[in-house]
Design a protein around this motif. Structure first.
Motif, mmCIF file in Angstrom:
data_model
loop_
_atom_site.group_PDB
_atom_site.id
_atom_site.type_symbol
_atom_site.label_atom_id
_atom_site.label_comp_id
_atom_site.label_asym_id
_atom_site.label_seq_id
_atom_site.Cartn_x
_atom_site.Cartn_y
_atom_site.Cartn_z
ATOM 1 N N TYR A 95 0.846 -1.202 0.000
ATOM 2 C CA TYR A 95 0.000 0.000 0.000
ATOM 3 C C TYR A 95 0.878 1.248 0.000
ATOM 4 N N PHE A 96 1.859 1.281 0.887
ATOM 5 C CA PHE A 96 2.761 2.423 1.008
ATOM 6 C C PHE A 96 3.507 2.666 -0.303
ATOM 7 N N ASN A 97 4.014 1.594 -0.912
ATOM 8 C CA ASN A 97 4.811 1.723 -2.132
ATOM 9 C C ASN A 97 3.986 2.166 -3.331
ATOM 10 N N GLU A 98 2.680 1.905 -3.297
ATOM 11 C CA GLU A 98 1.821 2.263 -4.426
ATOM 12 C C GLU A 98 1.286 3.695 -4.341
ATOM 13 N N LEU A 99 1.474 4.338 -3.205
ATOM 14 C CA LEU A 99 0.982 5.709 -3.048
ATOM 15 C C LEU A 99 1.831 6.683 -3.866
ATOM 16 N N ASP A 100 1.172 7.602 -4.517
ATOM 17 C CA ASP A 100 1.852 8.673 -5.239
ATOM 18 C C ASP A 100 1.989 9.870 -4.295
ATOM 19 N N LEU A 101 3.222 10.110 -3.833
ATOM 20 C CA LEU A 101 3.458 11.164 -2.845
ATOM 21 C C LEU A 101 3.957 12.457 -3.476
ATOM 22 N N SER A 102 3.849 12.561 -4.784
ATOM 23 C CA SER A 102 4.394 13.730 -5.480
ATOM 24 C C SER A 102 3.672 15.026 -5.111
ATOM 25 N N GLU A 103 2.447 14.917 -4.605
ATOM 26 C CA GLU A 103 1.700 16.109 -4.204
ATOM 27 C C GLU A 103 2.439 16.887 -3.112
ATOM 28 N N GLY A 104 3.282 16.186 -2.359
ATOM 29 C CA GLY A 104 4.002 16.837 -1.281
ATOM 30 C C GLY A 104 5.349 17.406 -1.670
ATOM 31 N N ASP A 105 5.735 17.283 -2.953
ATOM 32 C CA ASP A 105 7.078 17.699 -3.366
ATOM 33 C C ASP A 105 7.333 19.184 -3.116
ATOM 34 N N GLU A 106 6.366 20.037 -3.460
ATOM 35 C CA GLU A 106 6.562 21.475 -3.308
ATOM 36 C C GLU A 106 6.793 21.856 -1.849
ATOM 37 N N LEU A 107 6.019 21.254 -0.961
ATOM 38 C CA LEU A 107 6.175 21.531 0.465
ATOM 39 C C LEU A 107 7.476 20.925 0.989
ATOM 40 N N PHE A 108 7.774 19.712 0.554
ATOM 41 C CA PHE A 108 8.993 19.020 0.980
ATOM 42 C C PHE A 108 10.238 19.829 0.641
ATOM 43 N N GLU A 109 10.223 20.472 -0.523
ATOM 44 C CA GLU A 109 11.392 21.225 -0.982
ATOM 45 C C GLU A 109 11.608 22.524 -0.213
ATOM 46 N N VAL A 131 9.216 24.808 15.441
ATOM 47 C CA VAL A 131 8.627 26.097 15.088
ATOM 48 C C VAL A 131 8.487 26.229 13.576
ATOM 49 N N GLU A 132 9.561 25.901 12.861
ATOM 50 C CA GLU A 132 9.578 26.065 11.405
ATOM 51 C C GLU A 132 8.577 25.146 10.708
ATOM 52 N N VAL A 133 8.515 23.896 11.128
ATOM 53 C CA VAL A 133 7.647 22.958 10.406
ATOM 54 C C VAL A 133 6.186 23.366 10.523
ATOM 55 N N PHE A 134 5.765 23.766 11.714
ATOM 56 C CA PHE A 134 4.361 24.147 11.866
ATOM 57 C C PHE A 134 4.068 25.495 11.213
ATOM 58 N N ASP A 135 5.044 26.393 11.223
ATOM 59 C CA ASP A 135 4.853 27.672 10.532
ATOM 60 C C ASP A 135 4.683 27.455 9.032
ATOM 61 N N LYS A 136 5.494 26.578 8.455
ATOM 62 C CA LYS A 136 5.432 26.330 7.011
ATOM 63 C C LYS A 136 4.137 25.619 6.632
ATOM 64 N N ILE A 137 3.745 24.645 7.422
ATOM 65 C CA ILE A 137 2.488 23.938 7.142
ATOM 66 C C ILE A 137 1.302 24.883 7.302
ATOM 67 N N LYS A 138 1.337 25.680 8.355
ATOM 68 C CA LYS A 138 0.246 26.630 8.613
ATOM 69 C C LYS A 138 0.081 27.591 7.445
ATOM 70 N N THR A 139 1.198 28.097 6.934
ATOM 71 C CA THR A 139 1.153 29.032 5.806
ATOM 72 C C THR A 139 0.712 28.334 4.528
ATOM 73 N N PHE A 140 1.236 27.139 4.292
ATOM 74 C CA PHE A 140 0.982 26.426 3.040
ATOM 75 C C PHE A 140 -0.489 26.065 2.877
ATOM 76 N N VAL A 141 -1.135 25.673 3.963
ATOM 77 C CA VAL A 141 -2.539 25.236 3.862
ATOM 78 C C VAL A 141 -3.509 26.236 4.496
ATOM 79 N N ASN A 142 -3.009 27.443 4.815
ATOM 80 C CA ASN A 142 -3.843 28.524 5.342
ATOM 81 C C ASN A 142 -4.586 28.142 6.619
ATOM 82 N N LEU A 143 -3.846 27.552 7.573
ATOM 83 C CA LEU A 143 -4.440 27.228 8.863
ATOM 84 C C LEU A 143 -4.580 28.482 9.718
#
Length: 269
Positions: free
Chosen positions: A27-41, A201-213
């Motif tokens: 299941y894990f190997n078949e998932l397409d995780l490319s949607e997260g590339d922009e955030l990951f970078e 601090v950084e990870v939650f700030d970036k996620i908050k900004t990226f998804v408008n939390l």
């Protein structure tokens, strides 16, 4: 299956060796995780390393607690709140085929069910807002939830994003169905060792900004413990990342110090 950037990010930060069963690995190997590339970078190599350790510890701990619970109660039930696309339910359901596993989330549950293609019969997929306790209760009751079987409710990666009154109500709901609980919560930054503080601090700030939390919630351990005890639980335990890292990898590094992680794990009954 459409995967959110944040869900993909979390799975990109998960050591694939966490998953031990064939179905979970497939299941894990078949998932397409490319949607997260922009955030990951948006994260540096060092940040990605630290979050790989953090998320893998989180998954390792949750898996361990689920396995321990169902080893004691093989016909028990596990509720995964905000389950998302995580393979955790697949892993646990395959290990304990007599158990009943509930994946519960506001989105993607129907898609996840189709993606798994009914390969695992003991997972129920409930699509609802977990803060609406009436709908949650109705969904559970209409999907074979038993009020007499032992139950564990899992709060992984969700306490940060719930308003405190909603979180407390959900804890109270779990107590009302006699469920043990486990999960993670974020520490207020000033408690975290200075050498690791920036990562949380950084990870939650970036996620908050990226998804408008609108908000992300952090807690002092005593405050979080009080919320759980006020919800009716009597036994609360907190586990820090240095202990999990030692068990998972054989070394506490990079979680060194008194409060080395920006999140920590909990159990209560």
């Amino acid at each position: 299956m459409k995967i959110s950037a944040t869900s993909a990010l979390v799975l990109n930060w998960t050591d694939p060796h966490i998953w031990k069963t064939g179905k979970a690995r497939n299941y894990f190997n078949e998932l397409d995780l490319s949607e997260g590339d922009e955030l990951f970078e948006q994260f540096s190599e060092r940040e990605n390393y630290m979050h790989l350790q953090s998320v893998s510890n989180r998954k390792y701990f949750i898996r361990k607690k689920c396995v321990e619970f169902l080893s004691l109660y093989p016909q028990g039930q596990i509720l995964f709140f905000a389950a998302g696309i995580s393979p955790m339910s697949v892993e646990v359901a395959e290990l304990f085929p007599e158990s009943l596993i509930f994946d519960i989330d506001k989105y993607l549950m129907n898609e996840k069910k189709s993606f798994i293609n009914n390969e695992i019969k003991n997972i129920k997929f409930l699509e609802c807002d977990i803060t609406d306790l009436k709908i949650l209760s109705d969904q559970l009751n209409s999907n074979d939830f038993s009020k007499v079987k032992k139950t564990l409710a899992v709060f992984e990666g969700i306490t940060y994003y719930l308003r405190t009154p909603d979180l407390k109500n959900l804890f109270k709901f779990c107590k009302s169905i006699d469920a043990d609980i486990t999960g993670d919560f974020g520490l207020i930054p000033e408690l975290v060792e200075s050498h690791n503080r920036e990562f949380g601090v950084e990870v939650f700030d970036k996620i908050k900004t990226f998804v408008n939390l609108e908000y992300v919630n952090f807690y002092h351990p005593d405050e979080f413990k009080k919320i759980i005890l006020d919800s009716g639980y009597t036994n609360f335990q907190r586990t820090k990342f240095n202990n999990i890292q030692q068990e998972r990898t054989g070394s506490e590094t990079p979680f060194i110090g008194n409060e080395p992680g920006w999140i920590c794990m909990f159990t209560a009954n």
